[in-house]
Design an enzyme around this catalytic site. Structure first.
Site, mmCIF file in Angstrom:
data_model
loop_
_atom_site.group_PDB
_atom_site.id
_atom_site.type_symbol
_atom_site.label_atom_id
_atom_site.label_comp_id
_atom_site.label_asym_id
_atom_site.label_seq_id
_atom_site.Cartn_x
_atom_site.Cartn_y
_atom_site.Cartn_z
ATOM 1 N N TRP A 1 -32.759 -53.644 27.299
ATOM 2 C CA TRP A 1 -32.478 -52.277 27.756
ATOM 3 C C TRP A 1 -31.187 -52.285 28.575
ATOM 4 O O TRP A 1 -31.156 -52.045 29.766
ATOM 5 C CB TRP A 1 -33.656 -51.749 28.568
ATOM 6 N N SER B 1 -25.212 -46.474 41.454
ATOM 7 C CA SER B 1 -25.753 -45.312 40.751
ATOM 8 C C SER B 1 -26.748 -44.532 41.590
ATOM 9 O O SER B 1 -27.096 -43.401 41.251
ATOM 10 C CB SER B 1 -26.463 -45.767 39.467
ATOM 11 N N GLU C 1 -73.338 -86.113 45.133
ATOM 12 C CA GLU C 1 -73.507 -87.563 45.113
ATOM 13 C C GLU C 1 -74.951 -87.921 45.491
ATOM 14 O O GLU C 1 -75.501 -87.380 46.456
ATOM 15 C CB GLU C 1 -72.524 -88.164 46.123
ATOM 16 N N LYS D 1 -68.914 -95.216 41.529
ATOM 17 C CA LYS D 1 -67.997 -95.012 42.644
ATOM 18 C C LYS D 1 -67.188 -96.287 42.849
ATOM 19 O O LYS D 1 -67.743 -97.391 42.887
ATOM 20 C CB LYS D 1 -68.794 -94.672 43.902
ATOM 21 N N CYS E 1 -66.905 -88.697 45.661
ATOM 22 C CA CYS E 1 -66.642 -88.518 47.092
ATOM 23 C C CYS E 1 -65.406 -89.263 47.593
ATOM 24 O O CYS E 1 -64.282 -88.821 47.411
ATOM 25 C CB CYS E 1 -67.876 -88.898 47.895
#
Length: 640
Positions: free
Chosen positions: A473, A355, A46, A115, A170
């Protein structure tokens, strides 16, 4: 800039208060340096052309005229630089003085953004000098040319899709309703903030959280450039604390009390994709939030060697503390989902095929949590081990020990005889180790589990994870099916960390030891006979590394990226671990299987969503089972 990546910079020059000529020279030097470093967007502080701390010198014509003159110099001398820059100066119009950000590109002043919120409290007394700006753009004169000035300006790059910039100054971001909210709703993807925020104790932490939070709220890139060295220290100190954020993530943050540039590579496509997915991130209706003016500019498109961390394991946090918190949350979500299902069905028993592998281990751990939360004895969890032709001593031993140490009931049902009888029934040669040989075992196991569940009045708990489901899968109506799938949205790369977290926090040394051995065991369906007692069938040798597939899956489903972009990111993320050739090989497998196996995902059992990516046909992935993958596969082939 290819594929939506663009480098931005937050730059703090070392200035001299009230010396625009010197300051313009410093700004130009940083612009030159930024372009050498491939920055395309640069944001400066700024009032950096004059210095923020000029005080009543802002009322001097000499200073204001010099600032205009030096802005003209910057526009002229940066004409050859392929960059858009935002820089602050005082600008006088119709007898009022405005604190503006000048937007410069291609030898043009594209606009002036004033601003809006002028602070006049504590150490700030800007209303003494500056007038709050207008939202609606108006035309002002600069060097004999009309220029738009107003807060509601968008700067759209005609050559870089998705690059739409807007600015605030700002204090604008510190107020309850910052202008950047409107800017983002109007289409801005990157917000520039030219700032002069002084340093007080603890302010840097708040500033960082403010900027990162605003970028997350607005799903945007945010480039914050702060005043630093050279500002007057009569009453204040400015630290040059610069921040670059993207959708809540800090891409770059400077050390305080210095000057120079920080850089960040913004992913514009990620921002656009996220907004497209979030239908609550609605653009404002025309006139609803004020009429915006859009100014077009151009930048050259060039290849960018990414200077940005791309996590090779997007499902797994890098930080150990965050990873532990994530694991705890996921285990709790999984257990809570199962708890509700058990309560609703009135089932006091659970049946799990054990498993000795990772997925069934995680399912058993989750089930134990759910039973504990219900006050049910773990003895009503039935861990069923079903050895057959491919079972090894190691996995069998781990399955048995783990089940007992968790306090569940262990039940062993050898299925060799029943599968052999099934081979006779269908006329299959048991020496032919084809897909029929493998899937007959998987389906027999599922039938056993379902029937045991009927015996005890319980539910079959599914063990398959999301990575397996993405690739298909799983044996259709075999391990693919259950009565509640607790792992269905947990990717394989995360399964390991969940089991490891449980091992580290369970407080039982013997249980921890067996869990660590499970983690050390190769992933395998164990459907083929062992090789000298060891696992002969390693999943990742057949379908590819799960860490690659999880990477592909995350960026395909989470952001909708095309294969070429995912490939580029994977090469960057995995570095020397995998060659481009290897990544491409398994990418072809991923896309082929992902599209051909959707029919398995279309009829998945219920299960809890735990992360931002999931494949439930009722929740996150409503995809036709017979969709063509031609577009994706052609692009993958073109990468060869």
């Amino acid at each position: 800039m290819e594929q939506g990546f663009i480098r931005v910079a937050a730059a703090t020059p070392k200035i001299r208060v009230a010396d625009p000529e010197y300051n313009a020279g410093q700004i130009l030097k940083l612009m030159e340096q930024g372009v050498k470093d491939h920055a395309k967007v640069m944001v400066f502080p700024e009032l950096c052309l004059t210095g923020y701390t000029c005080g009543d010198l802002f009322l001097q014509d000499a200073l204001l005229d010099a600032a205009r003159k030096q802005l003209a110099r910057i526009i002229r001398d940066s004409n050859h630089l392929d960059v858009i820059g935002f820089m602050g100066l005082p600008f006088q119009h119709n007898g009022a003085l405005y604190n503006v950000a000048a937007v410069v590109a291609g030898g043009r002043l594209l606009g002036l953004v004033p601003k809006l919120n002028i602070p006049n409290y504590s150490e700030f007394y800007e209303l003494r000098h500056f007038t709050p700006g207008n939202r609606k753009p108006m035309w002002v004169e600069f060097e004999g040319e009309p220029v738009p000035m107003g807060a509601d300006l968008l700067f759209s790059c005609a050559t870089v899709p998705g690059l739409v910039l807007a600015a605030e100054i700002c204090e604008d971001v510190w107020v309850p309703c910052p202008p950047s909210i409107r800017h983002a709703c109007a289409g801005a993807t990157v917000i520039a903030n030219c700032s002069a925020s002084d340093e007080t104790v603890g302010k840097d932490s708040y500033r960082s959280s403010l900027i990162c939070g605003q970028s997350a709220r607005l799903v945007c890139g945010y480039v914050y450039a702060n005043a630093g060295e050279g500002e007057s220290t009569q009453d204040l100190v400015f630290g040059g604390h610069n921040i670059i954020a993207e959708n809540g993530t800090c891409l770059g943050e400077s050390k305080r009390f210095g000057h120079g540039c920080i850089y960040g590579d913004l992913d514009l496509r990620r921002l656009v994709s996220e907004r497209r997915r979030m239908n609550t991130h609605r653009p404002s209706g025309e006139g609803e939030e004020g009429d915006y003016m859009t100014v077009e500019f151009r930048l050259e498109v060039e290849h960018l060697d990414l200077d940005r961390h791309i996590a090779p394991y997007p499902f797994v946090p890098r930080d150990e503390g965050e990873r532990s918190r994530r694991c705890e949350q996921i285990l709790s979500i999984q257990a809570m989902g199962l708890k509700k299902r058990l309560e609703h069905t009135g089932a006091g028993h659970a049946v799990i095929g054990i498993s000795g592998g990772l997925d069934s281990t995680l399912a058993l751990l989750v089930t134990a949590r759910a039973f504990d939360s219900l006050g049910l004895p773990r003895s009503q969890i039935h861990g069923v081990t079903m050895p057959c032709f491919g079972t090894t001593d190691r996995t069998y031993h781990n399955a048995c020990v783990m089940t007992r140490r968790l306090g569940a009931e262990l039940r062993e049902i050898d299925i060799k005889e029943s599968v052999t009888a099934h081979f006779r029934d269908i006329g299959h040669d048991p020496d032919n180790h084809d897909v029929t040989y493998e899937n007959s075992q998987a389906r027999e196991r599922t039938q056993v589990l379902m029937d045991v569940a009927n015996q005890v009045g319980g539910l079959v708990i599914g063990t398959g994870d999301m990575s397996e489901l993405a690739l298909g899968w799983a044996t259709y109506n075999g391990d693919h099916m259950s009565m509640y799938g607790v792992n269905g949205s947990v990717p394989k790369t995360l399964v390991r960390h969940l089991v490891r977290y449980y091992a580290d926090t369970c407080g039982q040394e013997q249980l921890r030891d067996v869990l660590l051995d499970v983690l050390d065991t190769p992933v395998s369906p164990e459907l083929l006979p062992p090789d000298k007692g060891a696992i002969a069938q390693k999943t990742e040798d057949l379908v590819g590394p799960y860490e690659l597939h999880d990477f592909f899956l995350y960026y395909m489903l989470r952001f909708g990226y095309e294969p070429a972009r995912i490939f580029r990111m994977a090469v960057h993320a995995f570095g020397e671990e995998y060659s481009g050739e290897t990544i491409l090989r398994w990418m072809k497998v991923f896309y082929r299987r992902f599209f051909s196996q959707q029919f398995k995902r279309s009829c998945l059992p219920d299960g809890p969503k735990v992360g931002s990516v999931a494949v439930s046909p009722r929740g996150d992935l409503r995809m036709p089972s017979d969709a063509s993958g031609r577009l994706w596969l052609l692009q993958v082939e073109g990468l060869s």
